[in-house]
Design a protein around this motif. Structure first.
Motif, PDB file in Angstrom:
ATOM      1  N   LEU A  81       0.825  -1.206   0.000  1.00  0.00           N
ATOM      2  CA  LEU A  81       0.000   0.000   0.000  1.00  0.00           C
ATOM      3  C   LEU A  81       0.859   1.256   0.000  1.00  0.00           C
ATOM      4  O   LEU A  81       0.472   2.289  -0.570  1.00  0.00           O
ATOM      5  CB  LEU A  81      -0.932   0.000   1.212  1.00  0.00           C
ATOM      6  N   GLY A  82       2.024   1.192   0.642  1.00  0.00           N
ATOM      7  CA  GLY A  82       2.939   2.325   0.603  1.00  0.00           C
ATOM      8  C   GLY A  82       3.410   2.603  -0.807  1.00  0.00           C
ATOM      9  O   GLY A  82       3.496   3.761  -1.240  1.00  0.00           O
ATOM     10  N   PHE A  83       3.725   1.535  -1.543  1.00  0.00           N
ATOM     11  CA  PHE A  83       4.121   1.693  -2.948  1.00  0.00           C
ATOM     12  C   PHE A  83       2.980   2.279  -3.764  1.00  0.00           C
ATOM     13  O   PHE A  83       3.178   3.197  -4.571  1.00  0.00           O
ATOM     14  CB  PHE A  83       4.541   0.337  -3.520  1.00  0.00           C
ATOM     15  N   LEU A  84       1.764   1.764  -3.560  1.00  0.00           N
ATOM     16  CA  LEU A  84       0.602   2.239  -4.302  1.00  0.00           C
ATOM     17  C   LEU A  84       0.316   3.701  -3.981  1.00  0.00           C
ATOM     18  O   LEU A  84      -0.030   4.495  -4.866  1.00  0.00           O
ATOM     19  CB  LEU A  84      -0.612   1.368  -3.969  1.00  0.00           C
ATOM     20  N   SER A  85       0.468   4.067  -2.715  1.00  0.00           N
ATOM     21  CA  SER A  85       0.260   5.461  -2.317  1.00  0.00           C
ATOM     22  C   SER A  85       1.243   6.386  -3.022  1.00  0.00           C
ATOM     23  O   SER A  85       0.869   7.461  -3.517  1.00  0.00           O
ATOM     24  CB  SER A  85       0.405   5.589  -0.803  1.00  0.00           C
ATOM     25  N   GLY A  86       2.512   5.970  -3.083  1.00  0.00           N
ATOM     26  CA  GLY A  86       3.506   6.785  -3.769  1.00  0.00           C
ATOM     27  C   GLY A  86       3.181   6.980  -5.234  1.00  0.00           C
ATOM     28  O   GLY A  86       3.426   8.045  -5.800  1.00  0.00           O
ATOM     29  N   LYS A  87       2.615   5.963  -5.874  1.00  0.00           N
ATOM     30  CA  LYS A  87       2.241   6.074  -7.292  1.00  0.00           C
ATOM     31  C   LYS A  87       1.167   7.136  -7.483  1.00  0.00           C
ATOM     32  O   LYS A  87       1.221   7.936  -8.421  1.00  0.00           O
ATOM     33  CB  LYS A  87       1.752   4.724  -7.817  1.00  0.00           C
ATOM     34  N   PHE A  88       0.173   7.169  -6.602  1.00  0.00           N
ATOM     35  CA  PHE A  88      -0.870   8.177  -6.711  1.00  0.00           C
ATOM     36  C   PHE A  88      -0.344   9.566  -6.375  1.00  0.00           C
ATOM     37  O   PHE A  88      -0.751  10.554  -6.994  1.00  0.00           O
ATOM     38  CB  PHE A  88      -2.045   7.818  -5.790  1.00  0.00           C
ATOM     39  N   VAL A  89       0.547   9.649  -5.388  1.00  0.00           N
ATOM     40  CA  VAL A  89       1.116  10.948  -5.023  1.00  0.00           C
ATOM     41  C   VAL A  89       1.957  11.506  -6.162  1.00  0.00           C
ATOM     42  O   VAL A  89       2.083  12.728  -6.325  1.00  0.00           O
ATOM     43  CB  VAL A  89       1.955  10.822  -3.736  1.00  0.00           C
ATOM     44  N   ALA A  90       2.536  10.645  -6.987  1.00  0.00           N
ATOM     45  CA  ALA A  90       3.361  11.095  -8.114  1.00  0.00           C
ATOM     46  C   ALA A  90       2.539  11.668  -9.257  1.00  0.00           C
ATOM     47  O   ALA A  90       3.112  12.232 -10.193  1.00  0.00           O
ATOM     48  CB  ALA A  90       4.201   9.924  -8.632  1.00  0.00           C
ATOM     49  N   GLU A 134       0.129  14.071 -11.563  1.00  0.00           N
ATOM     50  CA  GLU A 134      -0.027  15.512 -11.744  1.00  0.00           C
ATOM     51  C   GLU A 134      -1.432  15.986 -11.382  1.00  0.00           C
ATOM     52  O   GLU A 134      -1.660  17.187 -11.269  1.00  0.00           O
ATOM     53  CB  GLU A 134       0.276  15.881 -13.197  1.00  0.00           C
ATOM     54  N   ASN A 135      -2.344  15.073 -11.187  1.00  0.00           N
ATOM     55  CA  ASN A 135      -3.713  15.421 -10.823  1.00  0.00           C
ATOM     56  C   ASN A 135      -3.831  15.524  -9.302  1.00  0.00           C
ATOM     57  O   ASN A 135      -3.450  14.606  -8.581  1.00  0.00           O
ATOM     58  CB  ASN A 135      -4.683  14.369 -11.361  1.00  0.00           C
ATOM     59  N   LEU A 136      -4.366  16.647  -8.814  1.00  0.00           N
ATOM     60  CA  LEU A 136      -4.450  16.879  -7.368  1.00  0.00           C
ATOM     61  C   LEU A 136      -5.322  15.844  -6.681  1.00  0.00           C
ATOM     62  O   LEU A 136      -5.005  15.381  -5.582  1.00  0.00           O
ATOM     63  CB  LEU A 136      -4.996  18.290  -7.108  1.00  0.00           C
ATOM     64  N   HIS A 137      -6.429  15.448  -7.316  1.00  0.00           N
ATOM     65  CA  HIS A 137      -7.310  14.465  -6.701  1.00  0.00           C
ATOM     66  C   HIS A 137      -6.632  13.101  -6.585  1.00  0.00           C
ATOM     67  O   HIS A 137      -6.864  12.365  -5.621  1.00  0.00           O
ATOM     68  CB  HIS A 137      -8.606  14.346  -7.504  1.00  0.00           C
ATOM     69  N   ASP A 138      -5.786  12.757  -7.553  1.00  0.00           N
ATOM     70  CA  ASP A 138      -5.020  11.513  -7.447  1.00  0.00           C
ATOM     71  C   ASP A 138      -4.094  11.562  -6.239  1.00  0.00           C
ATOM     72  O   ASP A 138      -3.945  10.570  -5.504  1.00  0.00           O
ATOM     73  CB  ASP A 138      -4.197  11.287  -8.716  1.00  0.00           C
ATOM     74  N   ARG A 139      -3.456  12.695  -6.025  1.00  0.00           N
ATOM     75  CA  ARG A 139      -2.535  12.815  -4.888  1.00  0.00           C
ATOM     76  C   ARG A 139      -3.292  12.708  -3.569  1.00  0.00           C
ATOM     77  O   ARG A 139      -2.776  12.151  -2.593  1.00  0.00           O
ATOM     78  CB  ARG A 139      -1.773  14.142  -4.972  1.00  0.00           C
ATOM     79  N   ARG A 140      -4.501  13.235  -3.537  1.00  0.00           N
ATOM     80  CA  ARG A 140      -5.309  13.119  -2.307  1.00  0.00           C
ATOM     81  C   ARG A 140      -5.739  11.672  -2.073  1.00  0.00           C
ATOM     82  O   ARG A 140      -5.807  11.214  -0.923  1.00  0.00           O
ATOM     83  CB  ARG A 140      -6.527  14.037  -2.409  1.00  0.00           C
ATOM     84  N   VAL A 141      -6.021  10.956  -3.150  1.00  0.00           N
ATOM     85  CA  VAL A 141      -6.309   9.518  -3.013  1.00  0.00           C
ATOM     86  C   VAL A 141      -5.081   8.807  -2.448  1.00  0.00           C
ATOM     87  O   VAL A 141      -5.194   7.911  -1.604  1.00  0.00           O
ATOM     88  CB  VAL A 141      -6.715   8.921  -4.376  1.00  0.00           C
ATOM     89  N   GLY A 142      -3.895   9.210  -2.898  1.00  0.00           N
ATOM     90  CA  GLY A 142      -2.662   8.637  -2.366  1.00  0.00           C
ATOM     91  C   GLY A 142      -2.516   8.865  -0.882  1.00  0.00           C
ATOM     92  O   GLY A 142      -2.022   8.000  -0.148  1.00  0.00           O
TER      93      GLY A 142
END
Length: 392
Positions: free
Chosen positions: A158-167, A169-177
Motif C-alpha cells: 500500500l505504501g508503494f501504491l500510495s507513492g504512485k498516486f502521489v506522483a 499531476e492530478n491533485l485528486h489523485d494525490r489526495r487519493v494517495g
C-alpha cells in the motif's frame, strides 16, 4: 537545422498528459499516471450534482483541513492533559506490564516509555481504532494464520501504491494517495496489535528487538516512507520540468550560456528547477524522516533501560520515580511526540492535500533536521546524567 532538431525531439516517446520524459525508465510504474477510476469514485462531479448540498469529498480541501486540524489539535491537547496527569501518579515499571487478555484498550493505561513518546495521531486515533477493531472482530484469533509479517508486507504494498498516486499531476489523485497512505499507517499499527495478541503480551507496548518480526516491521515502515518520498519527487519532476526545446534566438542562447536561465524561471516565465535540485529538496526531508525514526528508536531504548528496569534498592527506586516524572523528562518525552518519524509522515500528508508540498519542503528543508539532531544530542547528555545519578 532547427527542423531536424525538432523532428528528433518528436521521435522520443512522451506520456499522455505529461510534458517530460521519464528520467528513470526502470521506474515507469511510478512515472505513468494512476488509473483514473479511483479519482472519479472519490471526487465525482455526478455525485456532486446529484447532492442537494453540492457535496463533494474533496471540495474546498484547504478549509476542511483547517477545520479538521483545529478539532484535532483541541482533541490532542485534552487527551495529553489527561495522559500526563495520570502519568504523574503511576510507576511505569509496574504499569508497563502486559494486561489481561479480555482487558479493553485505553491510551491512559499500561503506560511505557514508548507510549509516552508516541506521536499523537498514533496514540489517540490509530492505535485505539486498531485495538478496538481486533477486540470486536477477534481478528487475531479467528485468522490466526495471518501473521504480523503478512500484514507488514501488505502495508508495504500500500505504501508503494500510495507513492504512485502521489506522483500524479492530478491533485485528486494525490489526495487519493494520502488516503491510501493513512490505511497503510493503520495496518502498521494493526500488525503490532496482532503480534501482542498472538504472543500473549496484550497491551504491552514495547519493541521486541533482535527478532525477525522487529526487522521486518522496521524495514517495511522505512520503505513505506521511501515510496512516499519517491512519489513526491516524481510529482515535482513533472511539475517543474524544464522544456526540452531548441534555443531559437541568439539572445536566449547567450542567456543560457551565461547562466541566466537557471533554477527559478525560464524566459517564458514558467517556474522550473533542475531535477538534481528537486531531488535534494526531497532527500533532505527523507533524511529528516530517517533520522527522526532512528534517533527516536534509540532514545526509547535508552529511556526504557533507565526508567523501566526494576531496582532492588528502595532509595534508588524512589529516585528513579522522581527522575522519570521530572519536568525535564516530561518535556523531552513531549518533544519527541512532536518530531517522531510517524509524526513527520503525518505532517507531509497535509501539504499534499492542500497542494502546498513545494512550499512545505522549502520551509522545513534544514531547520527540521537541526531540531531533530539537536533534540537527540540533548537526550544523549541527559541520559548520561541519569545513568550516573542512578549508578547504572
Amino acid at each position: 537545422m532547427y527542423i531536424s532538431v525538432i523532428k528528433k525531439a518528436m521521435d522520443f516517446p512522451r506520456l499522455k498528459n505529461s510534458h517530460v520524459l521519464c528520467p528513470c525508465p526502470q521506474l515507469t510504474a511510478y512515472w505513468t499516471p494512476p488509473p483514473s477510476w479511483v479519482r472519479r469514485a472519490c471526487c465525482c462531479e455526478t455525485i456532486s450534482k446529484m447532492s442537494p448540498f453540492g457535496f463533494s469529498v474533496f471540495r474546498d480541501a484547504k478549509t476542511c483541513c483547517i477545520f479538521i486540524g483545529l478539532i484535532l489539535l483541541t482533541y490532542y491537547l485534552i487527551m495529553d492533559i489527561i495522559l500526563f496527569m495520570r502519568f504523574k501518579t503511576v510507576d511505569i515499571v509496574e504499569d508497563s506490564k502486559a494486561g489481561a487478555q479480555d482487558e479493553l484498550y485505553s491510551p491512559f493505561t499500561h503506560l511505557s516509555v514508548k507510549a509516552l513518546m508516541n506521536d499523537h495521531t498514533s496514540q489517540y486515533i490509530i492505535s485505539p481504532s486498531a485495538e478496538y477493531f481486533d477486540t470486536i472482530t477477534q481478528f487475531s484469533t479467528r485468522f490466526s494464520f495471518i501473521t504480523p509479517n503478512i500484514i507488514s508486507f501488505t502495508h508495504l504494498f500500500l505504501g508503494f501504491l500510495s507513492g504512485k498516486f502521489v506522483a500524479s499531476e492530478n491533485l485528486h489523485d494525490r489526495r487519493v494517495g494520502v488516503v491510501i497512505f493513512h490505511i497503510r499507517t493503520w495496518l502498521d499499527a494493526f500488525d503490532g496489535v496482532v503480534f501482542r495478541s498472538q504472543s500473549g503480551t496484550h497491551l504491552q507496548f514495547q519493541s521486541v528487538r533482535a527478532t525477525l518480526g522487529y526487522y521486518v516491521d522496521t524495514t517495511c515502515d522505512a520503505l513505506g516512507g521511501v515510496f512516499l518520498c519517491f512519489g513526491i519527487l516524481f510529482y515535482l519532476w513533472k511539475r517543474f520540468d524544464k522544456p526540452e526545446l531548441p534555443t531559437w534566438t541568439k539572445a536566449q542562447e547567450a542567456a543560457s550560456k551565461t547562466g541566466l536561465l537557471t533554477n527559478g524561471h525560464t524566459t517564458s516565465g514558467r517556474e522550473t528547477y533542475s531535477k538534481k535540485y528537486l531531488f535534494w529538496k526531497v532527500f533532505c526531508y527523507g533524511l529528516c524522516l530517517a533520522c527522526a525514526g532512528k534517533f527516536w528508536d534509540l532514545t526509547v531504548g535508552d529511556f526504557k533501560e533507565i526508567f523501566q528496569t526494576p531496582l532492588k534498592d528502595p532509595k534508588l527506586s524512589m529516585l528513579q520515580f522522581e527522575l522519570c516524572h521530572s519536568t525535564t523528562t516530561v518535556i523531552l518525552f513531549y518533544l519527541w511526540r512532536i518530531v517522531e518519524g510517524q509524526a513527520l509522515l503525518q505532517y507531509i500528508l497535509i501539504p499534499i492535500i492542500i497542494d502546498k508540498i513545494w512550499e512545505f519542503l522549502n520551509y522545513t528543508q534544514y531547520i527540521l533536521l537541526f531540531i531533530i539532531v539537536g533534540l537527540y544530542l540533548i537526550c544523549l547528555l541527559y541520559i548520561r546524567h541519569l545513568r550516573t545519578t542512578l549508578g547504572l
